[in-house]
Motif scaffolding. Sequence first.
Motif, PDB file in Angstrom:
ATOM      1  N   HIS A   1      -0.838  28.545  17.684  1.00  0.00           N
ATOM      2  CA  HIS A   1      -1.195  28.506  16.190  1.00  0.00           C
ATOM      3  C   HIS A   1      -2.482  27.530  16.060  1.00  0.00           C
ATOM      4  N   GLN A   2      -3.081  28.199  14.931  1.00  0.00           N
ATOM      5  CA  GLN A   2      -4.569  27.726  14.553  1.00  0.00           C
ATOM      6  C   GLN A   2      -4.072  26.112  14.408  1.00  0.00           C
ATOM      7  N   VAL A   3      -5.065  25.258  14.854  1.00  0.00           N
ATOM      8  CA  VAL A   3      -5.017  23.743  14.776  1.00  0.00           C
ATOM      9  C   VAL A   3      -6.161  23.387  14.243  1.00  0.00           C
ATOM     10  N   ILE A   4      -6.527  22.362  13.374  1.00  0.00           N
ATOM     11  CA  ILE A   4      -7.434  22.043  12.641  1.00  0.00           C
ATOM     12  C   ILE A   4      -7.461  20.513  12.823  1.00  0.00           C
ATOM     13  N   CYS A   5      -8.593  19.853  13.122  1.00  0.00           N
ATOM     14  CA  CYS A   5      -8.584  18.294  13.357  1.00  0.00           C
ATOM     15  C   CYS A   5      -9.524  17.826  12.130  1.00  0.00           C
TER      16      CYS A   5
ATOM     17  N   TRP B   1     -14.444  15.055  21.878  1.00  0.00           N
ATOM     18  CA  TRP B   1     -13.430  14.985  22.639  1.00  0.00           C
ATOM     19  C   TRP B   1     -12.589  15.834  21.864  1.00  0.00           C
ATOM     20  N   PHE B   2     -12.450  15.431  20.551  1.00  0.00           N
ATOM     21  CA  PHE B   2     -11.433  16.163  19.369  1.00  0.00           C
ATOM     22  C   PHE B   2     -11.356  17.692  19.355  1.00  0.00           C
ATOM     23  N   SER B   3     -12.384  18.189  19.621  1.00  0.00           N
ATOM     24  CA  SER B   3     -12.655  19.836  19.507  1.00  0.00           C
ATOM     25  C   SER B   3     -12.062  20.196  20.965  1.00  0.00           C
ATOM     26  N   THR B   4     -12.114  19.599  21.900  1.00  0.00           N
ATOM     27  CA  THR B   4     -11.262  19.823  23.196  1.00  0.00           C
ATOM     28  C   THR B   4      -9.810  19.760  22.989  1.00  0.00           C
ATOM     29  N   VAL B   5      -9.445  18.688  22.749  1.00  0.00           N
ATOM     30  CA  VAL B   5      -7.820  18.408  22.109  1.00  0.00           C
ATOM     31  C   VAL B   5      -7.614  19.487  21.182  1.00  0.00           C
ATOM     32  N   THR B   6      -8.255  19.845  20.260  1.00  0.00           N
ATOM     33  CA  THR B   6      -7.778  20.864  19.222  1.00  0.00           C
ATOM     34  C   THR B   6      -7.618  22.144  20.021  1.00  0.00           C
ATOM     35  N   LEU B   7      -8.472  22.536  20.854  1.00  0.00           N
ATOM     36  CA  LEU B   7      -8.628  23.853  21.516  1.00  0.00           C
ATOM     37  C   LEU B   7      -7.090  23.881  22.322  1.00  0.00           C
TER      38      LEU B   7
ATOM     39  N   ILE C   1      -1.296  21.636  12.361  1.00  0.00           N
ATOM     40  CA  ILE C   1      -0.802  22.947  13.355  1.00  0.00           C
ATOM     41  C   ILE C   1      -0.470  24.048  12.053  1.00  0.00           C
ATOM     42  N   THR C   2      -1.360  24.974  11.953  1.00  0.00           N
ATOM     43  CA  THR C   2      -0.942  25.935  10.581  1.00  0.00           C
ATOM     44  C   THR C   2       0.116  27.110  10.898  1.00  0.00           C
ATOM     45  N   ASP C   3       0.559  27.711  10.088  1.00  0.00           N
ATOM     46  CA  ASP C   3       1.264  28.811  10.178  1.00  0.00           C
ATOM     47  C   ASP C   3       0.443  30.037  11.062  1.00  0.00           C
ATOM     48  N   GLU C   4      -0.854  29.899  11.053  1.00  0.00           N
ATOM     49  CA  GLU C   4      -1.515  31.111  11.469  1.00  0.00           C
ATOM     50  C   GLU C   4      -1.495  31.241  13.027  1.00  0.00           C
ATOM     51  N   LEU C   5      -1.173  32.565  13.396  1.00  0.00           N
ATOM     52  CA  LEU C   5      -0.996  32.774  15.018  1.00  0.00           C
ATOM     53  C   LEU C   5      -2.206  32.971  15.573  1.00  0.00           C
TER      54      LEU C   5
END
Length: 171
Positions: free
Chosen positions: A83-87, A69-75, A166-170
Motif C-alpha cells: 500500500h502507498q505509505v507517506i511519511c 533514511w525516512f525515505s528508505t523506511v517509507t519505501l 499506510i493508505t488504502d491505495e494499492l
Amino acid sequence: MHIQQVFDAAWTEGLSLPLGEAKAASQTVALIDGMDFHRQSDKDAVAHAYQERQRTRVYESLNVRSDGWFSTVTLRLTAIMRHQVICTAYESHAGDRNLGAHDDEWLGVITQMRGAKRWLVWPETTGAPEEIVTRVGDVLILPQGVKHEVSTPDSPGYSVHLVFAITDELV
C-alpha cells in the motif's frame, strides 16, 4: 497499540531529520490551527508565521520532498504493506495549537523521535478516551478512523514524531 522503547532513545534522538533550519528548500511546512493549514516553504516565513501564532509544524510528505533514511523506511514499508505509505513529521512545543480531536483516513505507524506526546485515543465511538504518552523510541499504531487528540506535555515541552501513514491505495 502502544509499544514502548521499540528503538533505543539515544539512537533515535541521534537520527537526522530535515526540520527547521535543516529542512529542504522544496519542503513545505504546514502550520496547523484546527482545520486551518497555513503552508510555507521559505524557512524565514515559517519561523515568522510560527512566532505570530504558535502552532504545530507539519513537514508533509518527507519521503518525496527530502532525502534521508525516512525515505528508505517509507519505501520498505510500501513494499512490505503493498500500500502507498507517506511519511510526515510533526513538530510542536507545549501549548502549540493543533488539529483538535479528529480521525485519519489511514493506518498510522507513529514513532516518537524527540520529546514526548500526549495522546487521547477513543478506541470505541462512545466512552472515555484512553490516555497514552509516547516517549522517544516508542511506537504507536493508530488504526484508520480512530478518533484521537494530541498535545505536547509541559515536560519536556517539545515533541517530534513521525507518522508513516499506510493508505488504502494499492501499489
